[in-house]
Design a protein around this motif. Structure first.
Motif, mmCIF file in Angstrom:
data_model
loop_
_atom_site.group_PDB
_atom_site.id
_atom_site.type_symbol
_atom_site.label_atom_id
_atom_site.label_comp_id
_atom_site.label_asym_id
_atom_site.label_seq_id
_atom_site.Cartn_x
_atom_site.Cartn_y
_atom_site.Cartn_z
ATOM 1 N N LEU A 22 -20.448 -36.056 3.723
ATOM 2 C CA LEU A 22 -19.929 -36.690 4.923
ATOM 3 C C LEU A 22 -21.051 -37.041 5.887
ATOM 4 O O LEU A 22 -21.076 -38.130 6.480
ATOM 5 N N TYR A 25 -22.890 -40.040 4.599
ATOM 6 C CA TYR A 25 -22.112 -41.249 4.869
ATOM 7 C C TYR A 25 -22.291 -41.688 6.324
ATOM 8 O O TYR A 25 -22.489 -42.872 6.612
ATOM 9 N N ILE A 211 -14.039 -43.672 9.712
ATOM 10 C CA ILE A 211 -13.536 -42.996 8.521
ATOM 11 C C ILE A 211 -12.014 -43.041 8.463
ATOM 12 O O ILE A 211 -11.421 -43.233 7.397
ATOM 13 N N LEU A 218 -12.321 -41.023 2.734
ATOM 14 C CA LEU A 218 -12.326 -39.569 2.581
ATOM 15 C C LEU A 218 -12.232 -39.174 1.109
ATOM 16 O O LEU A 218 -12.923 -38.256 0.653
ATOM 17 N N ILE A 221 -15.577 -39.692 -0.511
ATOM 18 C CA ILE A 221 -16.540 -38.637 -0.156
ATOM 19 C C ILE A 221 -16.287 -37.389 -0.996
ATOM 20 O O ILE A 221 -17.218 -36.778 -1.538
#
Length: 322
Positions: A22, A25, A211, A218, A221
């Motif tokens: 995360l 990202y 996000i 999500l 990820i």
């Protein structure tokens, strides 16, 4: 997944990996934030004007981002030569439009003259300063492609014109809103600590918004974290299932030939999900399936426990041997 979470010892590294993915990202997403912040920081010598300059610089940067993404989505077959032409045109047009602002011209004169105070009206100094500014604006706009590529890779829905338009608007919004933390930092009229705090809050809010509105991010990820931790392993092997399943439970059209060894089924499979004692084995015919296909195709997989699935040694291929 609920059963897998009972493995407390594996849960902590799993959460750490997800948080790390995360963070990675967000770093990619906020690359435009960093570059836009560097652009505004060129005017550190005119602190009194920076709040206005942040807003002035925001407008052409957002216009460049929207224009670039409009070209990418609206004309996907446009040649690289034309794209570079429009990008270079922006590189020179954006600073040119900024010169219409008296505040901007004054800030350029002061900032460009700092290395050589005796040459405050030197055109070479101002030209070099404007070139650096153009390069940073160009880089900021170009980096919006990174966040867009992440959004597109995470999308697993249908490829329809409506979906394409929706993804274009989401990408434009996501790339543009990442400029907000820089504006918040420079517009705030408080001390440095509070400005940094507001900046971090803006970064968190911005990342959360992007996000939350980006479809499938999500899940992408978590999927990437699973690959990093080898929760998903795309290596084919033979597994003997010692409990629950029998040979007739496996359709040979999907699973291929199924043998029986010591009255137990022996299948060729790969672990789509392995966490704690939970093991999801899938037929090798699905090994090249993309993430978007798994919600439907995973119904063919066999859910079992790692303790009930024995990985058998590989047998040599005797075909063609004398």
């Amino acid at each position: 997944m609920a059963a897998a979470l009972e493995a407390k010892s594996a849960l902590i590294p799993w959460l750490a990996t997800v948080i790390g993915m995360l963070a990675l990202y967000l770093l990619i997403l906020l690359s435009t934030t960093v570059l836009f912040g560097l652009t505004v920081s060129l005017f550190n010598n005119v602190v009194s004007l920076q709040s206005r300059l942040a807003v002035i610089l925001l407008l052409p940067t957002m216009a460049g981002i929207v224009g670039l993404l409009w070209l990418i989505f609206g004309w996907p077959n446009l040649s690289q030569g034309y794209r570079w032409f429009w990008m270079i045109l922006f590189m020179f047009a954006a600073p040119g439009s900024l010169l219409a602002s008296t505040t901007f011209r004054r800030a350029v004169d002061i900032s460009a003259a700092m290395p050589g105070p005796g040459n405050a009206k030197s055109w070479p100094l101002r030209g070099w300063f404007m070139l650096m500014l153009s390069a940073l604006l160009f880089s900021t706009v170009a980096c919006s492609v990174f966040s867009t590529s992440l959004i597109l890779k995470a999308y697993i829905g249908e490829d329809t014109p409506d979906a394409l338009n929706r993804l274009m608007l989401i990408s434009m919004f996501a790339a543009s809103i990442t400029l907000l933390p820089v504006v918040v930092f420079y517009v705030s009229k408080t001390d440095l600590f509070k400005r940094l705090s507001l900046f971090l809050v803006a970064v968190i809010v911005t990342g959360t918004m992007v996000i939350s509105i980006s479809p499938g991010v999500l899940a992408a990820i978590v999927y990437s974290a699973a690959q990093v931790m080898n929760v998903r392993d795309s290596v084919e092997a033979r597994y003997m299932l010692t409990k629950t399943y029998a040979k007739e439970d496996f359709d040979t059209q999907v699973w291929g030939p199924v043998e029986t060894v010591r009255n137990q089924p022996l299948v060729s499979a790969f672990p789509l999900f392995s966490f704690g004692d939970v093991l999801l084995l899938c037929p090798t015919s699905l090994i090249n399936m993309g993430r978007k296909d798994w919600p439907e195709q995973s119904a063919y997989c066999a859910l079992t426990q790692s303790s009930n699935a024995i990985r058998m040694p590989k047998r040599p291929d005797l075909q063609g041997m004398p």
